[in-house]
Design a protein around this motif. Sequence first.
Motif, PDB file in Angstrom:
ATOM      1  N   LEU A 151       0.821  -1.209   0.000  1.00 29.37           N
ATOM      2  CA  LEU A 151       0.000   0.000   0.000  1.00 29.37           C
ATOM      3  C   LEU A 151       0.856   1.261   0.000  1.00 29.37           C
ATOM      4  O   LEU A 151       0.338   2.360  -0.208  1.00 29.37           O
ATOM      5  N   SER A 152       2.148   1.111   0.228  1.00 28.70           N
ATOM      6  CA  SER A 152       3.018   2.281   0.238  1.00 28.70           C
ATOM      7  C   SER A 152       3.304   2.790  -1.173  1.00 28.70           C
ATOM      8  O   SER A 152       3.679   3.950  -1.350  1.00 28.70           O
ATOM      9  N   LYS A 153       3.134   1.935  -2.166  1.00 28.20           N
ATOM     10  CA  LYS A 153       3.423   2.344  -3.544  1.00 28.20           C
ATOM     11  C   LYS A 153       2.121   2.729  -4.239  1.00 28.20           C
ATOM     12  O   LYS A 153       1.577   1.987  -5.058  1.00 28.20           O
ATOM     13  N   VAL A 154       1.622   3.895  -3.871  1.00 26.09           N
ATOM     14  CA  VAL A 154       0.350   4.372  -4.398  1.00 26.09           C
ATOM     15  C   VAL A 154       0.543   5.744  -5.018  1.00 26.09           C
ATOM     16  O   VAL A 154       1.133   6.634  -4.413  1.00 26.09           O
ATOM     17  N   GLY A 155       0.087   5.920  -6.242  1.00 28.99           N
ATOM     18  CA  GLY A 155       0.079   7.224  -6.877  1.00 28.99           C
ATOM     19  C   GLY A 155      -1.307   7.827  -6.768  1.00 28.99           C
ATOM     20  O   GLY A 155      -2.300   7.124  -6.928  1.00 28.99           O
ATOM     21  N   CYS A 156      -1.404   9.101  -6.484  1.00 28.75           N
ATOM     22  CA  CYS A 156      -2.706   9.729  -6.279  1.00 28.75           C
ATOM     23  C   CYS A 156      -2.730  11.109  -6.921  1.00 28.75           C
ATOM     24  O   CYS A 156      -1.766  11.868  -6.825  1.00 28.75           O
ATOM     25  N   ALA A 157      -3.819  11.441  -7.592  1.00 24.12           N
ATOM     26  CA  ALA A 157      -4.028  12.776  -8.149  1.00 24.12           C
ATOM     27  C   ALA A 157      -5.494  13.117  -8.000  1.00 24.12           C
ATOM     28  O   ALA A 157      -6.357  12.243  -8.096  1.00 24.12           O
ATOM     29  N   SER A 158      -5.807  14.379  -7.744  1.00 24.08           N
ATOM     30  CA  SER A 158      -7.200  14.778  -7.585  1.00 24.08           C
ATOM     31  C   SER A 158      -7.415  16.176  -8.127  1.00 24.08           C
ATOM     32  O   SER A 158      -6.516  17.010  -8.117  1.00 24.08           O
ATOM     33  N   GLN A 159      -8.618  16.400  -8.620  1.00 22.14           N
ATOM     34  CA  GLN A 159      -9.054  17.713  -9.052  1.00 22.14           C
ATOM     35  C   GLN A 159     -10.490  17.894  -8.596  1.00 22.14           C
ATOM     36  O   GLN A 159     -11.301  16.990  -8.723  1.00 22.14           O
ATOM     37  N   ILE A 160     -10.810  19.067  -8.095  1.00 23.73           N
ATOM     38  CA  ILE A 160     -12.157  19.311  -7.611  1.00 23.73           C
ATOM     39  C   ILE A 160     -12.909  20.292  -8.494  1.00 23.73           C
ATOM     40  O   ILE A 160     -14.116  20.473  -8.349  1.00 23.73           O
ATOM     41  N   GLY A 161     -12.228  20.905  -9.450  1.00 25.89           N
ATOM     42  CA  GLY A 161     -12.892  21.830 -10.360  1.00 25.89           C
ATOM     43  C   GLY A 161     -13.549  22.971  -9.613  1.00 25.89           C
ATOM     44  O   GLY A 161     -12.978  23.544  -8.690  1.00 25.89           O
ATOM     45  N   GLN A 162     -14.800  23.295  -9.982  1.00 26.90           N
ATOM     46  CA  GLN A 162     -15.520  24.386  -9.331  1.00 26.90           C
ATOM     47  C   GLN A 162     -16.497  23.889  -8.276  1.00 26.90           C
ATOM     48  O   GLN A 162     -17.290  24.666  -7.743  1.00 26.90           O
ATOM     49  N   ARG A 163     -16.435  22.609  -7.993  1.00 23.16           N
ATOM     50  CA  ARG A 163     -17.358  22.065  -7.004  1.00 23.16           C
ATOM     51  C   ARG A 163     -17.028  22.582  -5.608  1.00 23.16           C
ATOM     52  O   ARG A 163     -15.863  22.672  -5.223  1.00 23.16           O
ATOM     53  N   LYS A 164     -18.073  22.893  -4.844  1.00 24.68           N
ATOM     54  CA  LYS A 164     -17.882  23.403  -3.488  1.00 24.68           C
ATOM     55  C   LYS A 164     -17.915  22.295  -2.449  1.00 24.68           C
ATOM     56  O   LYS A 164     -17.293  22.412  -1.388  1.00 24.68           O
ATOM     57  N   VAL A 165     -18.666  21.256  -2.718  1.00 21.69           N
ATOM     58  CA  VAL A 165     -18.815  20.178  -1.751  1.00 21.69           C
ATOM     59  C   VAL A 165     -18.356  18.868  -2.373  1.00 21.69           C
ATOM     60  O   VAL A 165     -18.751  18.538  -3.490  1.00 21.69           O
ATOM     61  N   ASN A 166     -17.539  18.141  -1.654  1.00 22.14           N
ATOM     62  CA  ASN A 166     -17.075  16.834  -2.119  1.00 22.14           C
ATOM     63  C   ASN A 166     -18.046  15.763  -1.636  1.00 22.14           C
ATOM     64  O   ASN A 166     -18.168  15.521  -0.437  1.00 22.14           O
ATOM     65  N   GLU A 167     -18.737  15.135  -2.573  1.00 20.71           N
ATOM     66  CA  GLU A 167     -19.679  14.083  -2.215  1.00 20.71           C
ATOM     67  C   GLU A 167     -19.106  12.690  -2.444  1.00 20.71           C
ATOM     68  O   GLU A 167     -19.831  11.697  -2.343  1.00 20.71           O
ATOM     69  N   ASP A 168     -17.822  12.609  -2.748  1.00 18.90           N
ATOM     70  CA  ASP A 168     -17.214  11.333  -3.097  1.00 18.90           C
ATOM     71  C   ASP A 168     -16.070  10.987  -2.145  1.00 18.90           C
ATOM     72  O   ASP A 168     -15.397  11.855  -1.615  1.00 18.90           O
ATOM     73  N   HIS A 169     -15.869   9.681  -1.985  1.00 26.07           N
ATOM     74  CA  HIS A 169     -14.793   9.208  -1.107  1.00 26.07           C
ATOM     75  C   HIS A 169     -14.168   7.943  -1.686  1.00 26.07           C
ATOM     76  O   HIS A 169     -14.834   7.159  -2.355  1.00 26.07           O
ATOM     77  N   TYR A 170     -12.885   7.747  -1.393  1.00 24.63           N
ATOM     78  CA  TYR A 170     -12.220   6.487  -1.682  1.00 24.63           C
ATOM     79  C   TYR A 170     -11.513   6.033  -0.423  1.00 24.63           C
ATOM     80  O   TYR A 170     -11.283   6.810   0.510  1.00 24.63           O
ATOM     81  N   GLN A 171     -11.168   4.776  -0.397  1.00 24.02           N
ATOM     82  CA  GLN A 171     -10.523   4.239   0.799  1.00 24.02           C
ATOM     83  C   GLN A 171      -9.705   3.019   0.432  1.00 24.02           C
ATOM     84  O   GLN A 171     -10.081   2.237  -0.452  1.00 24.02           O
ATOM     85  N   LEU A 172      -8.571   2.848   1.068  1.00 19.13           N
ATOM     86  CA  LEU A 172      -7.776   1.635   0.924  1.00 19.13           C
ATOM     87  C   LEU A 172      -7.045   1.388   2.223  1.00 19.13           C
ATOM     88  O   LEU A 172      -6.604   2.326   2.887  1.00 19.13           O
ATOM     89  N   SER A 173      -6.954   0.119   2.600  1.00 19.26           N
ATOM     90  CA  SER A 173      -6.275  -0.210   3.856  1.00 19.26           C
ATOM     91  C   SER A 173      -5.975  -1.703   3.886  1.00 19.26           C
ATOM     92  O   SER A 173      -6.577  -2.491   3.151  1.00 19.26           O
ATOM     93  N   ARG A 174      -5.031  -2.074   4.733  1.00 18.67           N
ATOM     94  CA  ARG A 174      -4.795  -3.492   4.991  1.00 18.67           C
ATOM     95  C   ARG A 174      -5.731  -3.867   6.131  1.00 18.67           C
ATOM     96  O   ARG A 174      -5.440  -3.648   7.304  1.00 18.67           O
ATOM     97  N   MET A 175      -6.861  -4.441   5.763  1.00 12.93           N
ATOM     98  CA  MET A 175      -7.928  -4.682   6.718  1.00 12.93           C
ATOM     99  C   MET A 175      -7.550  -5.754   7.741  1.00 12.93           C
ATOM    100  O   MET A 175      -7.808  -5.627   8.934  1.00 12.93           O
ATOM    101  N   THR A 176      -6.945  -6.832   7.252  1.00 15.09           N
ATOM    102  CA  THR A 176      -6.439  -7.886   8.124  1.00 15.09           C
ATOM    103  C   THR A 176      -5.058  -8.286   7.606  1.00 15.09           C
ATOM    104  O   THR A 176      -4.565  -7.728   6.630  1.00 15.09           O
ATOM    105  N   ASP A 177      -4.461  -9.276   8.237  1.00 14.51           N
ATOM    106  CA  ASP A 177      -3.136  -9.718   7.809  1.00 14.51           C
ATOM    107  C   ASP A 177      -3.132 -10.204   6.369  1.00 14.51           C
ATOM    108  O   ASP A 177      -2.129 -10.077   5.664  1.00 14.51           O
ATOM    109  N   ASN A 178      -4.242 -10.773   5.902  1.00 13.26           N
ATOM    110  CA  ASN A 178      -4.248 -11.350   4.559  1.00 13.26           C
ATOM    111  C   ASN A 178      -5.310 -10.751   3.634  1.00 13.26           C
ATOM    112  O   ASN A 178      -5.500 -11.235   2.524  1.00 13.26           O
ATOM    113  N   ILE A 179      -6.008  -9.697   4.059  1.00 15.54           N
ATOM    114  CA  ILE A 179      -7.031  -9.071   3.218  1.00 15.54           C
ATOM    115  C   ILE A 179      -6.766  -7.576   3.086  1.00 15.54           C
ATOM    116  O   ILE A 179      -6.600  -6.871   4.095  1.00 15.54           O
TER     117      ILE A 179
END
Length: 364
Positions: free
Chosen positions: A92-120
């Motif tokens: 998970l350390s090798k992640v590239g990320c880019a974002s643009q919000i344009g003219q929007r005032k409120v962000n209604e979107d989300h993403y998520q990533l994590s090592r939930m368990t030892d093997n998932i």
Amino acid sequence: MSVALLMRYATLSGSRVCCKAALGITGIHQEDTRRALHTPSSPRCSNTRFDPDSSGHPTTWDSFGIWDNRIDEPILLPSSIRYGKPIPKVSLSKVGCASQIGQRKVNEDHYQLSRMTDNIIYFAVFDGHGGAEAAEFCHKNMEKHIKDIAEEEDNLELVLTKAFLEVDKALARHLHFSADASLLSAGTTATVALLRDGIELVVGSVGDSRAMLCRKGKALKLTVDHTPERKDEKERIRKTGGFITWNSFGQPHVNGRLAMTRSIGDFDLKTSGVIAEPETKRISLHHVHDSFLALTTDGINFIMNSQEICDIINQCNDPKEAAQRISEQVSHIIQHPLFFLVYVLIINFRNIKGSMMANFTPDI
């Protein structure tokens, strides 16, 4: 109203296996003994797969009958032994990320990533609409529900199905205490991917956010949009008492309001057939052929098809460049001012130049 998350797992270009892994297999004492007994005229042999000719050079994936390049990431030994083939570790350390919000005032979107368990490992994208409440709730609670259910249930498809339905019920209870009736129209897509043991990929989704796997350079769709255009979805809406109308762009909507037939939230449309039960898919990764997994929301999909996204990613040198390239290209295609949001996450997976997950939703 868009988010995208792209995961490009462990890169396997010009790479080397960890010395610790090799030493852990052979044993330092055994290696020293072999060297002491070796003479220039005698052939050298080894009982380790990582140094088959005792040359001191790490093995290649081609030595395993897989790739003709060297291993860049350490392999998961327990998973590799269990499945009988080398499986690279997803970092998970090798992640590239880019974002643009344009003219929007409120962000209604989300993403998520994590090592939930030892093997998932857990990846998710939520594309909100009608307000940010539903997407925010899923962002905060979906992983916990999945983790709790996974402790009792081994089938990850059932885990995702139960978690989606439980989160939907929990959101209903949460909004019940609000005096704001407009929150009943808040909803979100949900596309969640679970990667177990570095090889078992399970995806669950509601709405029109997509999951796509790049296999042998071709886009392999893992989800199907839940829209009124689907015959089975349309029939459920009508049997439940809902109706379908089309806007000026020719897009069908449930009761003239919602462009999808499944979502988390949208409680004002539950009696019209909008449900939170996900469709799920299980697939085993082929580390020889699978390059990356992309989760994209409808903004990107509105502009590009899955194969176009794959092709653009493969032209880039690294994950961040790929993410930026997709977001820029989408914004150039739509010239007039729009409200849009782009999230891109990339996790290296194989020896292609780049990979991404992006999202862009225009409010036209």
